[in-house]
Design an enzyme around this catalytic site. Structure first.
Site, PDB file in Angstrom:
ATOM      1  N   ASN A   8       0.818  -1.023   0.049  1.00  0.00           N
ATOM      2  CA  ASN A   8       0.143   0.272  -0.182  1.00  0.00           C
ATOM      3  C   ASN A   8       0.732   1.081  -0.139  1.00  0.00           C
ATOM      4  O   ASN A   8       0.057   2.286   0.413  1.00  0.00           O
ATOM      5  CB  ASN A   8      -0.592  -0.143   0.947  1.00  0.00           C
ATOM      6  CG  ASN A   8      -1.755  -1.150   1.086  1.00  0.00           C
ATOM      7  OD1 ASN A   8      -3.067  -0.965   0.115  1.00  0.00           O
ATOM      8  ND2 ASN A   8      -2.229  -2.104   1.898  1.00  0.00           N
ATOM      9  N   ASN A   9       2.254   0.882  -0.644  1.00  0.00           N
ATOM     10  CA  ASN A   9       3.138   2.281  -0.045  1.00  0.00           C
ATOM     11  C   ASN A   9       3.557   2.588  -1.361  1.00  0.00           C
ATOM     12  O   ASN A   9       3.821   2.052  -2.449  1.00  0.00           O
ATOM     13  CB  ASN A   9       4.203   1.369   0.228  1.00  0.00           C
ATOM     14  CG  ASN A   9       5.426   2.702   0.822  1.00  0.00           C
ATOM     15  OD1 ASN A   9       5.342   3.763  -0.083  1.00  0.00           O
ATOM     16  ND2 ASN A   9       6.272   2.580   1.985  1.00  0.00           N
ATOM     17  N   ASP A  68       9.486  -6.272   2.667  1.00  0.00           N
ATOM     18  CA  ASP A  68       9.286  -5.353   3.906  1.00  0.00           C
ATOM     19  C   ASP A  68      11.306  -5.257   3.798  1.00  0.00           C
ATOM     20  O   ASP A  68      11.758  -6.055   3.640  1.00  0.00           O
ATOM     21  CB  ASP A  68       9.389  -6.265   5.006  1.00  0.00           C
ATOM     22  CG  ASP A  68       8.706  -5.929   6.212  1.00  0.00           C
ATOM     23  OD1 ASP A  68       7.731  -4.935   5.780  1.00  0.00           O
ATOM     24  OD2 ASP A  68       8.966  -6.251   6.766  1.00  0.00           O
TER      25      ASP A  68
HETATM   26  P1  ITT Z   1       3.465  -2.040   2.824  1.00  0.00           P
HETATM   27  O1  ITT Z   1       4.046  -2.919   3.926  1.00  0.00           O
HETATM   28  O2  ITT Z   1       2.517  -1.927   2.307  1.00  0.00           O
HETATM   29  O3  ITT Z   1       4.864  -2.513   1.386  1.00  0.00           O
HETATM   30  P2  ITT Z   1       5.426  -0.095   4.424  1.00  0.00           P
HETATM   31  O4  ITT Z   1       5.238   1.429   4.151  1.00  0.00           O
HETATM   32  O5  ITT Z   1       4.236  -0.993   5.823  1.00  0.00           O
HETATM   33  O6  ITT Z   1       4.671  -0.938   2.967  1.00  0.00           O
HETATM   34  P3  ITT Z   1       7.163  -1.303   5.343  1.00  0.00           P
HETATM   35  O7  ITT Z   1       6.596  -1.756   6.325  1.00  0.00           O
HETATM   36  O8  ITT Z   1       8.730  -2.040   4.436  1.00  0.00           O
HETATM   37  O9  ITT Z   1       6.274  -0.842   3.989  1.00  0.00           O
HETATM   38  O10 ITT Z   1       7.652  -0.303   5.695  1.00  0.00           O
HETATM   39  C1  ITT Z   1       9.320  -0.098   6.335  1.00  0.00           C
HETATM   40  C2  ITT Z   1       9.700   1.610   6.617  1.00  0.00           C
HETATM   41  O11 ITT Z   1      10.712   1.681   6.148  1.00  0.00           O
HETATM   42  C3  ITT Z   1       8.951   2.475   5.353  1.00  0.00           C
HETATM   43  O12 ITT Z   1       7.394   3.162   6.306  1.00  0.00           O
HETATM   44  C4  ITT Z   1       9.860   4.044   5.703  1.00  0.00           C
HETATM   45  O13 ITT Z   1       9.778   4.791   6.799  1.00  0.00           O
HETATM   46  C5  ITT Z   1      11.369   3.222   5.360  1.00  0.00           C
HETATM   47  N1  ITT Z   1      11.632   2.877   4.158  1.00  0.00           N
HETATM   48  C6  ITT Z   1      10.964   1.852   3.890  1.00  0.00           C
HETATM   49  N2  ITT Z   1      12.239   1.881   2.215  1.00  0.00           N
HETATM   50  C7  ITT Z   1      12.710   2.628   2.859  1.00  0.00           C
HETATM   51  C8  ITT Z   1      13.640   3.819   1.584  1.00  0.00           C
HETATM   52  O14 ITT Z   1      13.597   3.339   0.589  1.00  0.00           O
HETATM   53  N3  ITT Z   1      14.206   4.545   2.060  1.00  0.00           N
HETATM   54  C9  ITT Z   1      13.953   5.439   3.256  1.00  0.00           C
HETATM   55  N4  ITT Z   1      12.968   4.495   4.363  1.00  0.00           N
HETATM   56  C10 ITT Z   1      11.685   3.892   3.903  1.00  0.00           C
END
Ligand code: ITT
Length: 192
Positions: A8-9, A68
């Site tokens: 959802n991102n 993730d």
């Molecule tokens: P989905 O589970 O729907 O895929 P989410 O935003 O919940 O989306 P994650 O659980 O993987 O995804 O999120 C981990 C967090 O880590 C995310 O909300 C960001 O704050 C951070 N994050 C992940 N990838 C990143 C990136 O490339 N650059 C900076 N921060 C990142």
């Protein structure tokens, strides 16, 4: 070929779409008309990635993948890690997460960190995992307005800019997500 991306991102969708080669049509949950917040209850990136892809596979019976990602800071024993999205609370607030990280790192001389992405692909009813790591360090003041999450405080090895100061193309040269996605694409190339 159609591949559902179980996220959802929208930032992740944009980054993934920019590295995917011709012939693969990435379909988001929104495109597929699926409106659910998939739980991430586990304490590893691997288990959460599996949870997300298997939830969507059960619903659609189609080839799909999820990822993730966690920011692992060495002097904080790998935190925020699997809790990266909710580091400062259930609000999943990017700014609050950065503020908490900078407070916890204040005065620390070792600011080394890495982003780690785990992709779970379900391909013809079988699961495959792919990992991508980007090493770097956390700076003490935010720089740049692009990207998302912890991008304004993360400088990858080999650069003097934060991810938030880079275009998506520049971020893709270093990024954890691109490295994991390259492995998935190589796998598909062999498997099709
Ligand atoms: P989905 O589970 O729907 O895929 P989410 O935003 O919940 O989306 P994650 O659980 O993987 O995804 O999120 C981990 C967090 O880590 C995310 O909300 C960001 O704050 C951070 N994050 C992940 N990838 C990143 C990136 O490339 N650059 C900076 N921060 C990142």
């Amino acid at each position: 070929m159609i591949l559902i991306f179980a996220t959802n991102n929208q930032h992740k969708v944009d980054e993934i779409k920019s590295v995917v080669t011709n012939g693969i049509d990435i379909v988001t949950l929104k495109d597929a008309g699926i409106d659910i917040d998939i739980p991430e209850p586990h304490d590893t990136l691997e288990a959460n990635a599996t949870e997300k892809s298997s939830t969507i596979h059960k619903m659609t019976q189609q080839n799909c993948f999820s990822e993730d990602t966690g920011l692992e800071v060495f002097s904080l024993n790998g935190e925020p890690g699997v809790k990266s999205a909710r580091y400062a609370g259930e609000g999943r607030d990017f700014q609050a997460n950065i503020d908490k990280l900078l407070v916890n790192l204040a005065g620390d001389t070792d600011r080394s960190a890495q982003f780690r992405t785990v992709i779970s692909l379900i391909w013809n009813n079988k699961e495959y995992l792919f990992e991508g790591i980007c090493k770097g360090h956390i700076i003490s003041e935010q720089k740049g307005g692009k990207g998302f999450g912890y991008d304004p405080v993360f400088v990858p090895e080999g650069s003097d800019k934060t991810f938030a100061e880079m275009t998506m193309e520049e971020k893709n040269k270093y990024s954890h997500r691109r490295k994991a996605m390259d492995k998935l694409l190589a796998f598909l190339k062999e498997s099709i």
